[in-house]
Design a protein around this motif. Structure first.
Motif, mmCIF file in Angstrom:
data_model
loop_
_atom_site.group_PDB
_atom_site.id
_atom_site.type_symbol
_atom_site.label_atom_id
_atom_site.label_comp_id
_atom_site.label_asym_id
_atom_site.label_seq_id
_atom_site.Cartn_x
_atom_site.Cartn_y
_atom_site.Cartn_z
ATOM 1 N N LEU A 82 5.599 24.382 28.364
ATOM 2 C CA LEU A 82 6.799 23.728 28.887
ATOM 3 C C LEU A 82 7.900 23.697 27.837
ATOM 4 O O LEU A 82 9.076 23.946 28.136
ATOM 5 C CB LEU A 82 6.460 22.310 29.342
ATOM 6 N N GLU A 83 7.521 23.408 26.602
ATOM 7 C CA GLU A 83 8.506 23.348 25.523
ATOM 8 C C GLU A 83 9.144 24.711 25.265
ATOM 9 O O GLU A 83 10.336 24.802 24.945
ATOM 10 C CB GLU A 83 7.834 22.834 24.249
ATOM 11 N N ARG A 116 9.101 17.405 30.457
ATOM 12 C CA ARG A 116 7.709 17.007 30.679
ATOM 13 C C ARG A 116 7.590 16.041 31.853
ATOM 14 O O ARG A 116 6.648 16.122 32.654
ATOM 15 C CB ARG A 116 7.169 16.363 29.401
ATOM 16 N N ALA A 174 0.442 23.635 29.917
ATOM 17 C CA ALA A 174 0.299 22.831 28.705
ATOM 18 C C ALA A 174 1.671 22.530 28.108
ATOM 19 O O ALA A 174 2.648 23.248 28.349
ATOM 20 C CB ALA A 174 -0.560 23.575 27.684
ATOM 21 N N ASP A 175 1.730 21.477 27.308
ATOM 22 C CA ASP A 175 2.998 21.066 26.701
ATOM 23 C C ASP A 175 3.701 22.185 25.936
ATOM 24 O O ASP A 175 4.926 22.346 26.069
ATOM 25 C CB ASP A 175 2.773 19.869 25.777
ATOM 26 N N ASN A 192 5.393 16.473 35.159
ATOM 27 C CA ASN A 192 4.394 15.477 35.552
ATOM 28 C C ASN A 192 4.551 15.076 37.012
ATOM 29 O O ASN A 192 3.554 14.841 37.709
ATOM 30 C CB ASN A 192 4.509 14.234 34.668
#
Length: 335
Positions: A245-246, A252, A241-242, A256
């Motif tokens: 990753l952050e 991102r 999930a974002d 992807n």
């Protein structure tokens, strides 16, 4: 750190069942407490493999790690797990989760309402294991379903989780959690989510165990260990999930590209797009000494570690090295 950390291992049925059974026996011999057989449609059936693992071991707890209630009906999963419990004389555990989104998409399966479906799956399984006849209408349907066998004992439920809602749900309702993370930063965050769920846990729900289901690659050579980490890290990145990753400053767009290659079934491209930063964030990779340090850091936040895929470039050697690293991280308490 837990006073008695659980040592567990994931064995991936990308090899024949007899070899996986031999690896399970080796893991038991060097001090592991539990072994999970992973479940992916492109590998051998985890329950067939678990049956061979049961024959090859005496005390090792055994279970799928993890199955999902989309590819297989929850009633069938309950029956399969109860069968492993029977052939292992009561050593089964039930590792269940929502499944890998990219793998399910290859089968044309939509992963709808994952939290509710996982909860309904193990609630129903517990009723079936208790000998009840069950009718259920929810994210799936079961009518007058029952099992023609009785588990040897209580089968603990471990939920594979990464996101906040699944983590909290597992702490509230399950016997344990398999946290899909390897980095202390992620495990510390997950521990906070679990604490929220535990505050709502019923008093009679029993003990709860948190395990880091960590991708691990250990070898005598640092670079060989890191190179072997590419495939599992690709799958982790593909489903990340974002916020995850952050947390690790992973681009991102780069993530992807990995995810899209996986969904196309182009595994070589997906593995090739894994960056060193992704390996650092999502795998414990390196020499025995490096891995021991990372285990020790992880155990500040969890009750134990599942040494997950890929293990290392040489599986037999990696099992030995992982055991040595766990012993160093836990001061040899399982010796």
């Amino acid at each position: 750190m837990s006073e008695d950390a659980t040592w567990a291992i994931e064995l991936t049925p990308e090899h024949p069942p007899d070899r996986i059974a031999d690896l399970a026996a080796r893991a038991e011999a060097v001090g592991f407490d539990a072994a999970f057989a992973s479940s992916h449609y492109f590998n051998r059936d985890p329950f067939v493999v678990l049956s061979r693992m049961a024959d090859a071991t005496d005390d090792l707890r055994l279970g799928p790690g993890v199955v999902n209630p989309y590819e297989t009906h929850p009633v069938k999963l309950a029956a399969q797990t109860a069968t492993i419990d029977e052939v292992s004389d009561g050593r089964a555990v039930f590792g269940v989760g929502a499944g890998d989104r990219s793998s399910l998409s290859n089968l044309g399966v939509e992963r709808d309402r994952p939290l509710r479906r996982v909860l309904e799956t193990f609630d129903l399984a517990r009723d079936l294991w208790n000998g009840e006849t069950v009718t259920h209408e929810g994210t799936f349907t079961a009518r007058d379903a029952s099992l023609n066998l009785d588990p040897a004992g209580e089968i603990p439920v471990y939920v594979g989780a990464q996101g906040p809602h699944m983590l909290r749900m597992s702490a509230k309702h399950a016997d344990g959690v398999l946290i899909n993370a390897a980095h202390p930063r992620d495990l510390e965050w997950a521990a906070g989510e679990l604490e929220e769920g535990l505050r709502e846990r019923p008093d009679d729900a029993g003990d709860f165990e948190s395990l880091a289901f960590a991708s691990v690659s250990v070898a005598g050579d640092e670079e060989a260990a890191r190179e072997a980490a590419r495939p599992p890290v690709a799958f982790i990145v593909g489903g990340a999930a974002d916020p995850v990753l952050e947390r690790h400053d992973i681009d991102r767009e780069a993530a992807n590209e990995v995810s899209e290659a996986l969904e196309r079934g182009d595994l070589n491209e997906a593995f090739g797009r894994v960056t060193p930063e992704m390996i650092d964030a999502f795998c414990i990779a390196g020499t025995t000494e490096t891995v021991a340090e990372r285990f020790e850091a992880a155990l500040e936040h969890v009750d134990g570690i599942v040494v997950g895929s890929p293990l290392g470039p040489d599986l037999e050697d990696a099992i030995e090295r992982a055991s040595e690293a766990l012993a160093a991280a836990t001061d040899g308490e399982n010796d």
